[in-house]
Design a protein around this motif. Sequence first.
Motif, PDB file in Angstrom:
ATOM      1  N   GLN A  29       0.840  -1.183   0.000  1.00 38.34           N
ATOM      2  CA  GLN A  29       0.000   0.000   0.000  1.00 38.34           C
ATOM      3  C   GLN A  29       0.880   1.239   0.000  1.00 38.34           C
ATOM      4  O   GLN A  29       1.998   1.222   0.524  1.00 38.34           O
ATOM      5  CB  GLN A  29      -0.923   0.001   1.207  1.00 38.34           C
ATOM      6  N   ALA A  60       1.248   7.462  -7.918  1.00 39.53           N
ATOM      7  CA  ALA A  60       0.132   7.552  -8.862  1.00 39.53           C
ATOM      8  C   ALA A  60       0.610   8.002 -10.237  1.00 39.53           C
ATOM      9  O   ALA A  60       0.228   7.434 -11.264  1.00 39.53           O
ATOM     10  CB  ALA A  60      -0.936   8.510  -8.332  1.00 39.53           C
ATOM     11  N   ARG A  71      -0.176   0.021 -10.572  1.00 40.80           N
ATOM     12  CA  ARG A  71      -1.235  -0.004  -9.572  1.00 40.80           C
ATOM     13  C   ARG A  71      -1.981  -1.325  -9.707  1.00 40.80           C
ATOM     14  O   ARG A  71      -2.512  -1.633 -10.763  1.00 40.80           O
ATOM     15  CB  ARG A  71      -2.180   1.170  -9.778  1.00 40.80           C
ATOM     16  N   ASP A  73      -4.257  -2.389  -7.127  1.00 40.54           N
ATOM     17  CA  ASP A  73      -5.514  -2.212  -6.428  1.00 40.54           C
ATOM     18  C   ASP A  73      -5.544  -0.764  -5.956  1.00 40.54           C
ATOM     19  O   ASP A  73      -4.554  -0.046  -6.078  1.00 40.54           O
ATOM     20  CB  ASP A  73      -5.599  -3.186  -5.237  1.00 40.54           C
ATOM     21  N   LYS A  74      -6.656  -0.347  -5.378  1.00 35.66           N
ATOM     22  CA  LYS A  74      -6.760   1.025  -4.914  1.00 35.66           C
ATOM     23  C   LYS A  74      -5.695   1.292  -3.845  1.00 35.66           C
ATOM     24  O   LYS A  74      -5.693   0.666  -2.788  1.00 35.66           O
ATOM     25  CB  LYS A  74      -8.142   1.282  -4.335  1.00 35.66           C
ATOM     26  N   GLY A  75      -4.767   2.205  -4.149  1.00 41.04           N
ATOM     27  CA  GLY A  75      -3.719   2.563  -3.211  1.00 41.04           C
ATOM     28  C   GLY A  75      -2.636   1.519  -3.029  1.00 41.04           C
ATOM     29  O   GLY A  75      -1.818   1.633  -2.120  1.00 41.04           O
ATOM     30  N   THR A  76      -2.604   0.493  -3.873  1.00 39.96           N
ATOM     31  CA  THR A  76      -1.621  -0.579  -3.765  1.00 39.96           C
ATOM     32  C   THR A  76      -0.791  -0.634  -5.041  1.00 39.96           C
ATOM     33  O   THR A  76      -1.347  -0.668  -6.134  1.00 39.96           O
ATOM     34  CB  THR A  76      -2.313  -1.932  -3.518  1.00 39.96           C
TER      35      THR A  76
END
Length: 129
Positions: A29, A60, A71, A73-76
């Motif tokens: 994360q 990002a 990326r 996953d979300k934030g990973t």
Amino acid sequence: MATTPTSGKGEPAKQVAIDVLRRADEPLQAREIAKRVLASGRCTSLKGKTPEATISAMLAVGSKPGGPFKRVDKGTYTLADAPTAATTSAKPSKPAASKRAPTHTTATAGSKATTVSSTRTRAAGKRTR
């Protein structure tokens, strides 16, 4: 033997984050990556109030096509060149269709060719919702 001058700023945060992900050998994360980058002490240029936000933004931006991060996953994030279980089992996607209108070239009486769009235009003054 060439030497590079040191500016006292340490290493770039991006390079330290790449090293952190390489050592982790698994997706992490953004918060954990930022924590490990700051704990390493190698990146002294992150002195602002929100270094975690700075590193998250860097991850990002770096996850865009051609960047060093991916990326998953979300934030990973993981390294772009590192295969993950999610990417190896996924079906290959079809290339996106072009959103441009098809064009064709017509020859005129002169020596110049004219390119014409094949899309229809709205009537002047007519509004659509």
